[in-house]
Design an enzyme around this catalytic site. Structure first.
Site, PDB file in Angstrom:
ATOM      1  N   LYS A   9       0.838  -1.202   0.000  1.00  0.00           N
ATOM      2  CA  LYS A   9       0.000   0.000   0.000  1.00  0.00           C
ATOM      3  C   LYS A   9       0.879   1.261   0.000  1.00  0.00           C
ATOM      4  O   LYS A   9       2.098   1.176   0.228  1.00  0.00           O
ATOM      5  CB  LYS A   9      -0.928  -0.048   1.216  1.00  0.00           C
ATOM      6  CG  LYS A   9      -1.887  -1.255   1.173  1.00  0.00           C
ATOM      7  CD  LYS A   9      -2.795  -1.299   2.387  1.00  0.00           C
ATOM      8  CE  LYS A   9      -3.782  -2.448   2.306  1.00  0.00           C
ATOM      9  NZ  LYS A   9      -4.741  -2.477   3.418  1.00  0.00           N
ATOM     10  N   TYR A  49     -12.129  -2.831  -3.691  1.00  0.00           N
ATOM     11  CA  TYR A  49     -12.719  -2.955  -2.352  1.00  0.00           C
ATOM     12  C   TYR A  49     -14.256  -2.920  -2.398  1.00  0.00           C
ATOM     13  O   TYR A  49     -14.876  -2.467  -1.428  1.00  0.00           O
ATOM     14  CB  TYR A  49     -12.192  -1.832  -1.454  1.00  0.00           C
ATOM     15  CG  TYR A  49     -10.789  -2.089  -0.909  1.00  0.00           C
ATOM     16  CD1 TYR A  49     -10.503  -3.222  -0.147  1.00  0.00           C
ATOM     17  CD2 TYR A  49      -9.753  -1.183  -1.125  1.00  0.00           C
ATOM     18  CE1 TYR A  49      -9.231  -3.455   0.371  1.00  0.00           C
ATOM     19  CE2 TYR A  49      -8.463  -1.407  -0.612  1.00  0.00           C
ATOM     20  CZ  TYR A  49      -8.230  -2.542   0.132  1.00  0.00           C
ATOM     21  OH  TYR A  49      -6.968  -2.776   0.653  1.00  0.00           O
ATOM     22  N   ASN A 112      -1.898  -0.178   7.299  1.00  0.00           N
ATOM     23  CA  ASN A 112      -1.362  -1.516   7.551  1.00  0.00           C
ATOM     24  C   ASN A 112      -0.512  -2.083   6.415  1.00  0.00           C
ATOM     25  O   ASN A 112      -0.347  -3.286   6.281  1.00  0.00           O
ATOM     26  CB  ASN A 112      -2.482  -2.479   7.985  1.00  0.00           C
ATOM     27  CG  ASN A 112      -3.542  -2.662   6.936  1.00  0.00           C
ATOM     28  OD1 ASN A 112      -3.495  -2.041   5.878  1.00  0.00           O
ATOM     29  ND2 ASN A 112      -4.516  -3.521   7.205  1.00  0.00           N
ATOM     30  N   HIS A 115      -1.680  -5.582   1.356  1.00  0.00           N
ATOM     31  CA  HIS A 115      -2.940  -6.279   1.103  1.00  0.00           C
ATOM     32  C   HIS A 115      -2.629  -7.679   0.598  1.00  0.00           C
ATOM     33  O   HIS A 115      -1.673  -7.860  -0.153  1.00  0.00           O
ATOM     34  CB  HIS A 115      -3.758  -5.537   0.036  1.00  0.00           C
ATOM     35  CG  HIS A 115      -4.767  -6.422  -0.638  1.00  0.00           C
ATOM     36  ND1 HIS A 115      -5.986  -6.706  -0.077  1.00  0.00           N
ATOM     37  CD2 HIS A 115      -4.713  -7.146  -1.794  1.00  0.00           C
ATOM     38  CE1 HIS A 115      -6.644  -7.542  -0.872  1.00  0.00           C
ATOM     39  NE2 HIS A 115      -5.893  -7.820  -1.919  1.00  0.00           N
ATOM     40  N   GLU A 126      -8.941 -10.219  -8.405  1.00  0.00           N
ATOM     41  CA  GLU A 126      -8.015  -9.095  -8.211  1.00  0.00           C
ATOM     42  C   GLU A 126      -6.897  -9.111  -9.259  1.00  0.00           C
ATOM     43  O   GLU A 126      -6.508  -8.063  -9.771  1.00  0.00           O
ATOM     44  CB  GLU A 126      -7.444  -9.142  -6.788  1.00  0.00           C
ATOM     45  CG  GLU A 126      -8.507  -8.812  -5.748  1.00  0.00           C
ATOM     46  CD  GLU A 126      -8.105  -9.159  -4.314  1.00  0.00           C
ATOM     47  OE1 GLU A 126      -6.939  -9.545  -4.079  1.00  0.00           O
ATOM     48  OE2 GLU A 126      -8.966  -9.046  -3.421  1.00  0.00           O
TER      49      GLU A 126
HETATM   50  P1  RTP Z   1      -6.810  -5.971   2.825  1.00  0.00           P
HETATM   51  O1  RTP Z   1      -8.017  -6.273   1.963  1.00  0.00           O
HETATM   52  O2  RTP Z   1      -6.309  -4.578   2.658  1.00  0.00           O
HETATM   53  O3  RTP Z   1      -5.753  -7.036   2.683  1.00  0.00           O
HETATM   54  O4  RTP Z   1      -7.267  -6.086   4.311  1.00  0.00           O
HETATM   55  P2  RTP Z   1      -8.062  -7.234   5.017  1.00  0.00           P
HETATM   56  O5  RTP Z   1      -8.613  -8.223   4.040  1.00  0.00           O
HETATM   57  O6  RTP Z   1      -7.150  -7.774   6.069  1.00  0.00           O
HETATM   58  O7  RTP Z   1      -9.220  -6.431   5.719  1.00  0.00           O
HETATM   59  P3  RTP Z   1     -10.575  -5.826   5.101  1.00  0.00           P
HETATM   60  O8  RTP Z   1     -11.634  -6.073   6.102  1.00  0.00           O
HETATM   61  O9  RTP Z   1     -10.774  -6.294   3.690  1.00  0.00           O
HETATM   62  O10 RTP Z   1     -10.262  -4.270   5.113  1.00  0.00           O
HETATM   63  C1  RTP Z   1      -9.573  -3.662   4.063  1.00  0.00           C
HETATM   64  C2  RTP Z   1      -8.682  -2.581   4.602  1.00  0.00           C
HETATM   65  O11 RTP Z   1      -9.488  -1.529   5.136  1.00  0.00           O
HETATM   66  C3  RTP Z   1      -8.802  -0.912   6.205  1.00  0.00           C
HETATM   67  N1  RTP Z   1      -9.622  -0.982   7.406  1.00  0.00           N
HETATM   68  N2  RTP Z   1      -9.790   0.029   8.206  1.00  0.00           N
HETATM   69  N3  RTP Z   1     -10.691   1.702  10.297  1.00  0.00           N
HETATM   70  C4  RTP Z   1     -11.013   0.428  10.313  1.00  0.00           C
HETATM   71  O12 RTP Z   1     -11.645  -0.064  11.212  1.00  0.00           O
HETATM   72  C5  RTP Z   1     -10.587  -0.398   9.192  1.00  0.00           C
HETATM   73  N4  RTP Z   1     -10.899  -1.669   9.011  1.00  0.00           N
HETATM   74  C6  RTP Z   1     -10.298  -2.039   7.873  1.00  0.00           C
HETATM   75  C7  RTP Z   1      -7.493  -1.647   6.395  1.00  0.00           C
HETATM   76  O13 RTP Z   1      -6.479  -0.960   5.657  1.00  0.00           O
HETATM   77  C8  RTP Z   1      -7.781  -2.984   5.763  1.00  0.00           C
HETATM   78  O14 RTP Z   1      -6.600  -3.626   5.367  1.00  0.00           O
END
Ligand code: RTP
Length: 148
Positions: A9, A49, A112, A115, A126
């Site tokens: 990212k 997303y 974080n 991804h 993707e």
């Molecule tokens: P990613 O898709 O980025 O790999 O992350 P992930 O599957 O672990 O988590 P996901 O639920 O898909 O969330 C995507 C990204 O959104 C941001 N996020 N912010 N502020 C918050 O509570 C929150 N929750 C998620 C994070 O950057 C997350 O990686």
């Protein structure tokens, strides 16, 4: 062979962690199959997303992700999706064990640094989205199980 989409990212690119992330995937034995530095449009990120559209953090997520270039990669190998997620750590760095990428390099869920696809189907979706011209997997001639 399974493929996964891993993306560094904007914060990971800005902080110079790209090489470290590539190193970990190479070290583990995965094959780098595609790599591109791209400054993504909001439209592309909204598509990437799309499952999170209803979440309160969606607008700030799109702002963050479009704030600079990202490095998108395809890694190929046995159980690439599940192992890739394990190597990344949990979504919230607070829950990420030391030794994982997020557990070693970040402290904020909203920053974080990487991804990773969460399922084989999302990986393929993707990869098609980020590499619309296609990705060619070249068969390995130098196995990690070389007999020399
Ligand atoms: P990613 O898709 O980025 O790999 O992350 P992930 O599957 O672990 O988590 P996901 O639920 O898909 O969330 C995507 C990204 O959104 C941001 N996020 N912010 N502020 C918050 O509570 C929150 N929750 C998620 C994070 O950057 C997350 O990686």
């Amino acid at each position: 062979m399974e493929r996964t989409y891993i993306m560094v990212k904007p914060d990971g690119v800005e902080r110079g962690i790209v090489g470290e992330i590539i190193k970990r995937f190479e070290q583990r034995g995965f094959q780098l199959t595609a790599l591109e530095l791209i400054h993504p449009t909001k439209e592309l990120l909204e598509e990437h997303y799309c499952d999170l559209k209803t979440k309160g953090f969606f607008p700030s997520l799109i702002e963050y992700m479009s704030s600079g270039p990202v490095v998108g990669m395809v890694w190929t190998g046995k159980d690439a999706v599940k192992t890739g997620r394990k190597m990344l750590g949990e979504t919230n760095p607070l829950n990420s064990a030391p030794g994982t990428i997020r557990g070693d390099f970040c402290i904020e869920v909203g920053r974080n640094i990487c991804h990773g696809s969460d399922a084989v189907e999302s990986a393929e979706r993707e990869i098609a989205l980020w590499f619309p011209r296609g990705v060619k997997t070249v068969a390995r001639t130098h196995s990690i199980h070389s007999l020399f």
